[in-house]
Structure formats: structure tokens, C-alpha cells
Design a protein around this motif. Structure first.
Motif, PDB file in Angstrom:
ATOM      1  N   VAL A  89      24.633  42.343  63.075  1.00 39.26           N
ATOM      2  CA  VAL A  89      25.657  41.341  62.479  1.00 39.26           C
ATOM      3  C   VAL A  89      26.307  42.215  61.293  1.00 39.26           C
ATOM      4  N   THR A  90      27.485  42.467  61.598  1.00 37.77           N
ATOM      5  CA  THR A  90      28.501  43.049  60.446  1.00 37.77           C
ATOM      6  C   THR A  90      29.564  42.088  59.824  1.00 37.77           C
ATOM      7  N   LEU A  91      29.869  42.378  58.733  1.00 37.54           N
ATOM      8  CA  LEU A  91      31.125  41.707  58.136  1.00 37.54           C
ATOM      9  C   LEU A  91      32.195  42.692  58.101  1.00 37.54           C
ATOM     10  N   ASN A  92      33.567  42.026  58.421  1.00 33.73           N
ATOM     11  CA  ASN A  92      34.701  42.535  58.235  1.00 33.73           C
ATOM     12  C   ASN A  92      35.011  44.090  58.982  1.00 33.73           C
ATOM     13  N   GLN A  93      34.240  44.160  60.188  1.00 39.01           N
ATOM     14  CA  GLN A  93      34.468  45.551  60.738  1.00 39.01           C
ATOM     15  C   GLN A  93      35.226  45.419  62.242  1.00 39.01           C
ATOM     16  N   ILE A 132      32.947  37.806  60.712  1.00 37.81           N
ATOM     17  CA  ILE A 132      31.603  38.099  60.808  1.00 37.81           C
ATOM     18  C   ILE A 132      31.363  38.485  62.279  1.00 37.81           C
ATOM     19  N   GLU A 133      31.088  39.552  62.790  1.00 35.22           N
ATOM     20  CA  GLU A 133      30.918  40.090  64.231  1.00 35.22           C
ATOM     21  C   GLU A 133      29.373  40.116  64.265  1.00 35.22           C
ATOM     22  N   VAL A 134      29.185  39.632  65.784  1.00 36.03           N
ATOM     23  CA  VAL A 134      27.770  39.683  66.329  1.00 36.03           C
ATOM     24  C   VAL A 134      27.771  40.755  67.432  1.00 36.03           C
ATOM     25  N   TRP A 135      26.817  41.608  67.331  1.00 37.07           N
ATOM     26  CA  TRP A 135      27.044  42.836  68.544  1.00 37.07           C
ATOM     27  C   TRP A 135      25.565  42.743  69.046  1.00 37.07           C
ATOM     28  N   LEU A 136      25.514  42.971  70.347  1.00 32.98           N
ATOM     29  CA  LEU A 136      24.505  43.188  71.269  1.00 32.98           C
ATOM     30  C   LEU A 136      24.651  44.558  71.968  1.00 32.98           C
ATOM     31  N   ASP A 137      23.792  45.440  71.839  1.00 33.17           N
ATOM     32  CA  ASP A 137      23.822  46.764  72.425  1.00 33.17           C
ATOM     33  C   ASP A 137      25.333  47.342  72.406  1.00 33.17           C
ATOM     34  N   SER A 163      24.034  33.107  74.347  1.00 29.37           N
ATOM     35  CA  SER A 163      23.370  32.290  73.621  1.00 29.37           C
ATOM     36  C   SER A 163      23.082  32.575  72.101  1.00 29.37           C
ATOM     37  N   ASN A 164      23.109  31.732  71.275  1.00 30.24           N
ATOM     38  CA  ASN A 164      22.832  31.769  69.865  1.00 30.24           C
ATOM     39  C   ASN A 164      23.740  32.966  68.820  1.00 30.24           C
ATOM     40  N   ALA A 165      24.853  33.424  69.560  1.00 28.08           N
ATOM     41  CA  ALA A 165      25.624  34.449  68.837  1.00 28.08           C
ATOM     42  C   ALA A 165      26.248  33.781  67.740  1.00 28.08           C
ATOM     43  N   SER A 166      26.975  32.645  67.972  1.00 28.04           N
ATOM     44  CA  SER A 166      27.627  32.271  66.984  1.00 28.04           C
ATOM     45  C   SER A 166      26.884  31.449  65.818  1.00 28.04           C
ATOM     46  N   LYS A 167      25.658  30.768  66.409  1.00 20.94           N
ATOM     47  CA  LYS A 167      24.796  30.245  65.203  1.00 20.94           C
ATOM     48  C   LYS A 167      24.228  31.272  64.543  1.00 20.94           C
ATOM     49  N   THR A 168      23.909  32.673  64.929  1.00 23.64           N
ATOM     50  CA  THR A 168      23.475  33.648  64.051  1.00 23.64           C
ATOM     51  C   THR A 168      24.563  34.106  63.248  1.00 23.64           C
ATOM     52  N   ALA A 169      25.865  34.012  63.641  1.00 22.79           N
ATOM     53  CA  ALA A 169      26.808  34.551  62.843  1.00 22.79           C
ATOM     54  C   ALA A 169      26.853  33.506  61.573  1.00 22.79           C
ATOM     55  N   LEU A 170      26.955  32.122  61.866  1.00 23.93           N
ATOM     56  CA  LEU A 170      26.997  31.406  60.852  1.00 23.93           C
ATOM     57  C   LEU A 170      25.876  31.506  59.689  1.00 23.93           C
ATOM     58  N   ILE A 171      24.799  31.231  60.271  1.00 25.95           N
ATOM     59  CA  ILE A 171      23.418  31.593  59.541  1.00 25.95           C
ATOM     60  C   ILE A 171      23.402  32.609  58.518  1.00 25.95           C
ATOM     61  N   LEU A 172      23.596  33.631  59.076  1.00 26.68           N
ATOM     62  CA  LEU A 172      23.418  35.114  58.568  1.00 26.68           C
ATOM     63  C   LEU A 172      24.797  35.168  57.454  1.00 26.68           C
ATOM     64  N   TRP A 224      32.899  41.242  50.200  1.00 27.29           N
ATOM     65  CA  TRP A 224      33.813  41.141  51.288  1.00 27.29           C
ATOM     66  C   TRP A 224      34.034  42.553  51.813  1.00 27.29           C
ATOM     67  N   GLN A 225      33.317  43.568  51.072  1.00 33.01           N
ATOM     68  CA  GLN A 225      33.411  44.758  51.566  1.00 33.01           C
ATOM     69  C   GLN A 225      32.705  45.081  53.100  1.00 33.01           C
ATOM     70  N   PRO A 226      33.206  45.673  54.003  1.00 34.69           N
ATOM     71  CA  PRO A 226      32.565  45.821  55.318  1.00 34.69           C
ATOM     72  C   PRO A 226      31.247  46.329  55.376  1.00 34.69           C
ATOM     73  N   LYS A 227      30.449  45.571  56.000  1.00 26.61           N
ATOM     74  CA  LYS A 227      29.037  46.181  55.914  1.00 26.61           C
ATOM     75  C   LYS A 227      28.196  45.512  56.954  1.00 26.61           C
ATOM     76  N   MET A 228      27.032  46.186  57.207  1.00 29.99           N
ATOM     77  CA  MET A 228      25.993  45.573  58.019  1.00 29.99           C
ATOM     78  C   MET A 228      25.180  44.515  57.287  1.00 29.99           C
ATOM     79  N   LEU A 229      25.157  43.297  57.914  1.00 28.69           N
ATOM     80  CA  LEU A 229      24.401  42.323  57.665  1.00 28.69           C
ATOM     81  C   LEU A 229      23.012  42.187  57.857  1.00 28.69           C
ATOM     82  N   TYR A 230      22.902  42.553  59.202  1.00 30.99           N
ATOM     83  CA  TYR A 230      21.573  42.414  60.031  1.00 30.99           C
ATOM     84  C   TYR A 230      21.551  43.582  60.999  1.00 30.99           C
ATOM     85  N   PRO A 231      20.590  44.463  61.130  1.00 34.29           N
ATOM     86  CA  PRO A 231      19.368  44.628  60.247  1.00 34.29           C
ATOM     87  C   PRO A 231      20.065  44.869  58.825  1.00 34.29           C
TER      88      PRO A 231
END
Length: 235
Positions: A89-93, A132-137, A163-172, A224-231
Motif C-alpha cells: 500500500v502506497t501514498l501519492n505514487q 492511496i494505492e493498493v498493489w498486488l504483485d 477482494s478487500n483492496a479498497s477496505k485495506t486502502a481505507l483502513i491503512l 502527504w509525501q509519497p511513501k510506502m504505507l505497508y509494509p
């Protein structure tokens, strides 16, 4: 009560309290989507929502759907999923890609036309809109975007391709936002998805009071700086 026709030369809006009861919250029509007008709208608790190709409609519904971070609900199954979270999960990328994803992920059609996408990309380039971006592989599979108003975040749209991508984005994102002083997530209009995460309705008057208070609060620019939120990767 007559709707106000917005002047293209003037970005002023009528009072949100003058919005129609039916359709709920319709306040004004016309104008444009240039940054000055969009910022003026959000500063007063107003947002655009219209069918591509039609006249621009401006809204301030009553009640308003919001999520207080302390009321964020994470189900037992979602807790279990997050313990083995397969996402990055990333921010502003990848702001433009998230907006495009939100535009595409609507079986019933979308209000996020090309003009809306370009308008919010401009706001992102000016530092007001965030994603907020959610990535898989390495593939973008979900995310959300919106506009910051001090310690209040106006969520615009979210999407999920797995499944669960948008929920993960909102939670993190909520965890990150609170860590940096965030107070409230604006969901605009309640739906089953946001309600399942703890969103609820408050009066427009209460929302506008929150907006006025939270606009005065300034978060650290680091938020708001671009970054990795998870991991999480310490910096």
C-alpha cells in the motif's frame, strides 16, 4: 427555491444551507472545474457530482456521511485478512491511475468523466488531492482518492479489483492520517460499503462546523509525501 446558476467568472457559491431537500443536497448548477472553483467548493462543504456530458451539479447533502477514525470498524474476518495482508500500500505514487481505476470500476456507469479526472489531477499536482494505492504483485488492484482540508479528508471515490483492496486502502490510510493529526474522513453519502467500516450520518450543520474547525489545523507536510504505507519501511 431556485437553484443558483454559477457564473464562469465568479467562483462564489451560495450557502450550503440553501440546498434543496429533493434531490437531497442539490445546491447549484453550471460553472466549471478549474482548481479555484473546486477549492472554493470544498472549503464550504460542497462537491460536484454529475453525469459526463451534462451540466455540472454541485451538492451539499443533509445528512452527511462521515467516518470518525475512532469508530473505524474492522470485522473479525478483516482482522484475520490484515494479519496476512498480501498487498503493498502506497501514498501519492499513482494518483492518475487511481482516479482512472475509480472511473472504470462502476457497472452502473460513472460520473468520473475525462474532465473530472483532469480536474482532480490538477488538484493533485497543486498538492491538494491525494491517493492511496493498493498493489498486488506489482499490479494496481485498488485504491482511493480525495482532497485534504486541514485535518479533514474529503474522500471522493474508491475502487477494488480484488477482494478487500479498497477496505485495506481505507483502513491503512485512516491509521496513517490519524498518526499525523487527522480528525475526520468525509464520505459524502452513506452506502453499504462505508457503513460496514463504521461510517455514519451527521447533520449538515454539524459537518460544516467540523469543517470550519478542522480547516484551521495543519498537518505535517510529511503526511502527504509519497511513501510506502505497508509494509512499513522506517525512514
Amino acid at each position: 427555491m431556485r437553484l443558483m446558476q454559477l457564473d464562469r467568472q465568479n467562483v462564489a457559491f451560495p450557502s450550503p444551507e440553501s440546498a434543496l431537500r429533493e434531490p437531497n443536497g442539490l445546491l447549484a448548477i453550471g460553472g466549471d472545474l478549474r482548481p479555484e472553483r473546486l477549492l472554493a467548493a470544498y472549503q464550504r462543504g460542497i462537491f460536484p457530482w454529475f453525469t459526463p456530458g451534462d451540466v455540472i451539479l454541485w451538492w451539499s447533502p443533509d445528512p452527511r456521511a462521515v467516518l470518525y477514525p475512532a469508530e473505524l470498524h474492522i470485522s473479525r474476518s478483516m482482522h484475520k485478512f490484515l494479519r496476512r495482508n498480501p498487498f503493498q500500500v502506497t501514498l501519492n505514487q499513482a494518483f492518475a491511475d487511481v482516479v482512472a481505476g475509480c472511473a472504470q470500476q462502476r457497472a452502473e456507469g460513472t460520473w468520473i468523466g475525462e474532465d473530472v479526472q483532469q480536474a482532480y489531477i490538477q488538484l493533485h499536482q497543486l498538492g491538494y488531492a491525494h491517493s492511496i494505492e493498493v498493489w498486488l504483485d506489482g499490479e494496481l488492484v485498488g485504491g482511493l482518492y480525495g482532497l485534504a482540508q486541514g485535518s479533514l479528508f474529503c474522500g471522493e471515490s474508491m475502487f477494488s479489483r480484488v477482494s478487500n483492496a479498497s477496505k485495506t486502502a481505507l483502513i491503512l490510510f485512516t491509521h496513517h492520517f490519524v498518526t499525523h493529526g487527522g480528525e475526520l474522513f468525509d464520505c459524502q453519502v452513506l452506502n453499504d460499503h462505508t457503513a460496514s467500516l463504521g461510517a455514519r450520518e451527521i447533520s449538515r450543520r454539524d459537518y460544516l462546523r467540523h469543517l470550519l474547525d478542522y480547516q484551521k489545523q495543519r498537518l505535517s507536510p510529511y503526511c502527504w509525501q509519497p511513501k510506502m504505507l505497508y509494509p512499513y519501511i522506517p525512514t
